[in-house]
Design a protein around this motif. Structure first.
Motif, PDB file in Angstrom:
ATOM      1  N   ALA A 150       8.218  -5.626  -0.580  1.00  0.00           N
ATOM      2  CA  ALA A 150       8.712  -6.637  -1.529  1.00  0.00           C
ATOM      3  C   ALA A 150       9.932  -7.448  -1.024  1.00  0.00           C
ATOM      4  N   GLY A 207       6.036 -10.528  -3.869  1.00  0.00           N
ATOM      5  CA  GLY A 207       7.132 -11.590  -3.823  1.00  0.00           C
ATOM      6  C   GLY A 207       7.635 -11.883  -5.024  1.00  0.00           C
ATOM      7  N   TYR A 217       3.246 -15.789   1.523  1.00  0.00           N
ATOM      8  CA  TYR A 217       4.069 -14.814   2.359  1.00  0.00           C
ATOM      9  C   TYR A 217       3.862 -13.443   1.483  1.00  0.00           C
ATOM     10  N   CYS A 218       3.081 -13.657   0.578  1.00  0.00           N
ATOM     11  CA  CYS A 218       2.783 -12.470  -0.319  1.00  0.00           C
ATOM     12  C   CYS A 218       1.394 -12.450  -1.014  1.00  0.00           C
ATOM     13  N   THR A 271       2.252  -7.088   0.336  1.00  0.00           N
ATOM     14  CA  THR A 271       3.489  -7.788   0.249  1.00  0.00           C
ATOM     15  C   THR A 271       3.788  -8.457  -1.574  1.00  0.00           C
TER      16      THR A 271
END
Length: 314
Positions: free
Chosen positions: A65, A40, A103-104, A38
């Motif tokens: 993304a 961010g 989160y990334c 992912t």
């Protein structure tokens, strides 16, 4: 590559450029690199090319993304260390960046200068806080002083279109209706002054000298027409004063790039990072001429970002 914030992070620029050209030739051939990853993207100011090309680059690599507009999509962030948060800010940058890192796998960040406090802007106070608190690699999507993804895209564009081994590249100041930062020209200098197959010239009115950290090795010429003679590539860009920080010292319309200016060159190709104020910075006749590379250059923003993501995720 640990982070990507300037030319120095590119390492061996020739190898990075070759990787970019290979990725452009086969943009979907590296999706194993981004699978289950992912990217961010945090924006503290508006964007068109950077936002869209970054998302596209992530998808091309097989990654997902997410995009966050700081302060609009999120809580208002407090930047000051030791702040007593009894005012309008709801979350400290320290907590927000640490959480976003969860989160990334890579964090792209776009900040912007105030053009009021040179020490704060050139100290990259906000961007350095993000580097400090992030626990994943960080990519500059533009900072207070530099825009390395744009300059890398410019280099890709010149490399894939040049017709001879050594070329003359000119960066010319252009008029504008308001004060603009030095990020793009600083970064253009940061890259092109280091390219060994480029003769690099900067031209601007007196008083618009850039930070000498970035112009070292370049020839500076105050006579625009003289600077343009024999150029193979011309990049036009406005910037406000570095010495009289953020000030517009003059806005001579004679510096607007026209076909008459381009006639002094060696049939030069034209570059601009966009957005451009048509018929203020550059005339329509130059922007829409066959030698204008502005759309190809914008397309290469995907390739510059995809190459950097490739290096950080591989």
């Amino acid at each position: 590559m640990k982070n990507f914030t300037s030319f120095a992070d590119a390492g061996d620029y020739k190898a990075l450029l070759q990787q970019a050209l290979e990725i452009k030739a086969n943009p979907y051939g590296y999706q194993h690199i981004g699978r289950n990853k992912t990217v961010g993207l945090i924006f503290f100011n508006p964007s068109l090319r950077t936002r869209l090309s970054s998302v596209k680059a992530a998808y091309n690599l097989g990654a997902q993304a997410w995009v966050l507009n700081a302060g609009a999509d999120s809580w208002t962030l407090e930047m000051a260390d030791g702040a007593v948060m009894n005012g309008g800010t709801q979350e400290h940058i320290k907590d927000a960046i640490a959480v976003m890192s969860q989160y990334c796998d890579v964090l792209g960040v776009r900040t912007f200068p105030t053009l009021k406090d040179k020490a704060e802007d050139y100290g990259e106070v906000v961007f350095n806080k993000i580097l400090q608190y992030a626990t994943v690699p960080v990519i500059s999507l533009e900072s207070a002083t530099l825009h390395p993804l744009q300059s890398f895209a410019d280099l890709i564009t010149v490399a894939e279109t040049k017709q001879k081994e050594r070329v003359k590249v000119v960066l010319t100041w252009a008029p504008h209706v308001r004060a603009l930062p030095q990020c793009v020209p600083n970064s253009f200098c940061d890259w092109f002054a280091e390219i060994d197959w480029v003769d690099f010239v900067i031209t601007h009115p007196e008083g618009y000298e850039l930070d000498p950290r970035f112009t070292k090795g370049a020839r500076i010429e105050y006579d625009q027409k003289k600077a343009l003679e024999g150029a193979d590539y011309v990049q036009a860009k406005n910037w406000s004063s570095y010495q009289d920080y953020g000030q517009v010292l003059g806005n001579d319309p004679a510096w607007m790039l026209t076909p008459e200016h381009m006639a002094l060159t060696k049939d030069a190709k034209f570059l601009h990072c966009l957005p451009v104020r048509r018929n203020v910075e550059v005339s329509d006749a130059v922007l829409d001429a066959p030698g204008s590379l502005i759309i190809q250059e914008a397309g290469n923003r995907t390739i510059s970002m995809q190459t950097v993501l490739h290096e950080l995720l591989k």
